[in-house]
Design a protein around this motif. Sequence first.
Motif, PDB file in Angstrom:
ATOM      1  N   ARG A 192       0.996   5.381   0.590  1.00 30.17           N
ATOM      2  CA  ARG A 192       0.256   6.631   1.097  1.00 30.17           C
ATOM      3  C   ARG A 192       0.469   7.988   0.208  1.00 30.17           C
ATOM      4  NH1 ARG A 192       3.673   7.315   6.196  1.00 30.17           N
ATOM      5  NH2 ARG A 192       5.486   6.670   4.558  1.00 30.17           N
TER       6      ARG A 192
ATOM      7  N   SER B 227       0.787  -1.358  -0.002  1.00 31.91           N
ATOM      8  CA  SER B 227      -0.070   0.048  -0.016  1.00 31.91           C
ATOM      9  C   SER B 227       0.887   1.067   0.142  1.00 31.91           C
ATOM     10  CB  SER B 227      -0.953   0.044   1.440  1.00 31.91           C
ATOM     11  OG  SER B 227      -1.637   0.930   1.381  1.00 31.91           O
TER      12      SER B 227
ATOM     13  N   THR C 266      -4.773  11.267   1.068  1.00 32.28           N
ATOM     14  CA  THR C 266      -5.054  12.402   1.979  1.00 32.28           C
ATOM     15  C   THR C 266      -4.696  13.537   1.094  1.00 32.28           C
ATOM     16  OG1 THR C 266      -2.728  12.501   2.675  1.00 32.28           O
ATOM     17  CG2 THR C 266      -4.517  11.271   4.272  1.00 32.28           C
TER      18      THR C 266
ATOM     19  N   HIS D 290      -0.486  11.681  -1.011  1.00 29.91           N
ATOM     20  CA  HIS D 290      -0.989  12.824  -0.590  1.00 29.91           C
ATOM     21  C   HIS D 290      -1.136  13.830  -1.780  1.00 29.91           C
ATOM     22  CE1 HIS D 290      -1.934  15.774   2.590  1.00 29.91           C
ATOM     23  NE2 HIS D 290      -1.543  16.749   1.809  1.00 29.91           N
TER      24      HIS D 290
ATOM     25  N   HIS E  88      -4.613   1.957  -2.060  1.00 31.86           N
ATOM     26  CA  HIS E  88      -3.690   2.951  -1.812  1.00 31.86           C
ATOM     27  C   HIS E  88      -4.586   4.237  -1.042  1.00 31.86           C
ATOM     28  CE1 HIS E  88      -0.888   0.992  -3.990  1.00 31.86           C
ATOM     29  NE2 HIS E  88      -1.079   1.528  -5.453  1.00 31.86           N
ATOM     30  N   PRO E  89      -4.241   4.501   0.217  1.00 26.18           N
ATOM     31  CA  PRO E  89      -5.086   5.475   0.756  1.00 26.18           C
ATOM     32  C   PRO E  89      -4.751   6.855   0.271  1.00 26.18           C
ATOM     33  CG  PRO E  89      -3.613   4.851   2.211  1.00 26.18           C
ATOM     34  CD  PRO E  89      -3.450   3.875   1.232  1.00 26.18           C
TER      35      PRO E  89
ATOM     36  N   SER F 240       5.003  11.229   6.408  1.00 26.11           N
ATOM     37  CA  SER F 240       3.431  10.824   6.307  1.00 26.11           C
ATOM     38  C   SER F 240       2.942  10.661   5.101  1.00 26.11           C
ATOM     39  CB  SER F 240       2.449  11.862   6.829  1.00 26.11           C
ATOM     40  OG  SER F 240       2.661  12.933   5.861  1.00 26.11           O
ATOM     41  N   PHE F 241       3.911  10.564   4.073  1.00 24.15           N
ATOM     42  CA  PHE F 241       3.295  10.137   2.889  1.00 24.15           C
ATOM     43  C   PHE F 241       4.448   9.499   1.894  1.00 24.15           C
ATOM     44  CE2 PHE F 241       4.946  14.443   2.069  1.00 24.15           C
ATOM     45  CZ  PHE F 241       5.663  14.411   1.031  1.00 24.15           C
ATOM     46  N   ASP F 242       4.129   8.607   0.812  1.00 25.48           N
ATOM     47  CA  ASP F 242       5.061   8.021   0.112  1.00 25.48           C
ATOM     48  C   ASP F 242       5.015   8.767  -1.407  1.00 25.48           C
ATOM     49  OD1 ASP F 242       5.848   5.592   1.843  1.00 25.48           O
ATOM     50  OD2 ASP F 242       3.614   4.961   1.152  1.00 25.48           O
TER      51      ASP F 242
END
Length: 249
Positions: free
Chosen positions: A4, A2, A31, A6, A28-29, A46-48
């Motif tokens: 992340r 997964s 934000t 943004h 994939h979440p 906090s993100f990829d």
Amino acid sequence: MSLRIHALFHTDYADLSFIKQWARAHNHPITVSRSYDNDNLPTLDSFDWLIVMGGPMSVHDEDKYSWLIKEKRLIKQAVDAGKTVIGICLGAQIIAHCLGAEVKPSAVKEIGWLPMQLTEAGQAHPLLQDLPKDFTVFHWHGEGFDCPKGASIIAETQAWANQGFIYQTPEHKARGTWVLAWQCHFEVTKESLPKMVSNGNAAIQSGLKDYPETVQAPDEILALGDKYIEENNARLATMFNQIASSANK
């Protein structure tokens, strides 16, 4: 694995559209930050992936939109950290600006479904191997960028030579990640395109007067969308799949 993701939004009507569909299909979440609504920006850890979306402003409008300063700082930090950073339209211009390239008004405005060609570097690049050399895609821009130092220009149109670029720092190469920037909009869907056209109608009408060869009327844009949207969404999915699979696990 997964990812992340943004996204940085610059207007309510330049939506993630197909990007959201692709992310959901692969679990994939996502934000989102809307700096123009005073949202806080994410921390680097906090993100990829960082996706920088489009908008009607210029990269130089810091006096009007002071939040651009913090966004640019985050984008540069993400690039330096070797994160996957993807820019769309204004987002591509901001990334180019953060990499030291000049961003300026182009000779013409391009609004509508217009032909584009991969450059030799684009045709040879592993991320773009499944794209055809020539294809039609949706454009909406009046500014363009010079090629950032160390980047490769991957596409061009008759009106503007620099329509996209790919860039890697040594950290990106070590991680198997990339910076990918496109002036155009592979992501539009049949749901999102009418919103863009409606919100940008004034720009379209002005462009039709000054640049009739590269600006299309709303009805034509929507009709051509029915013809081209699906294949361009598939091209974006192919690129994203390549980027996701290339990262060193």
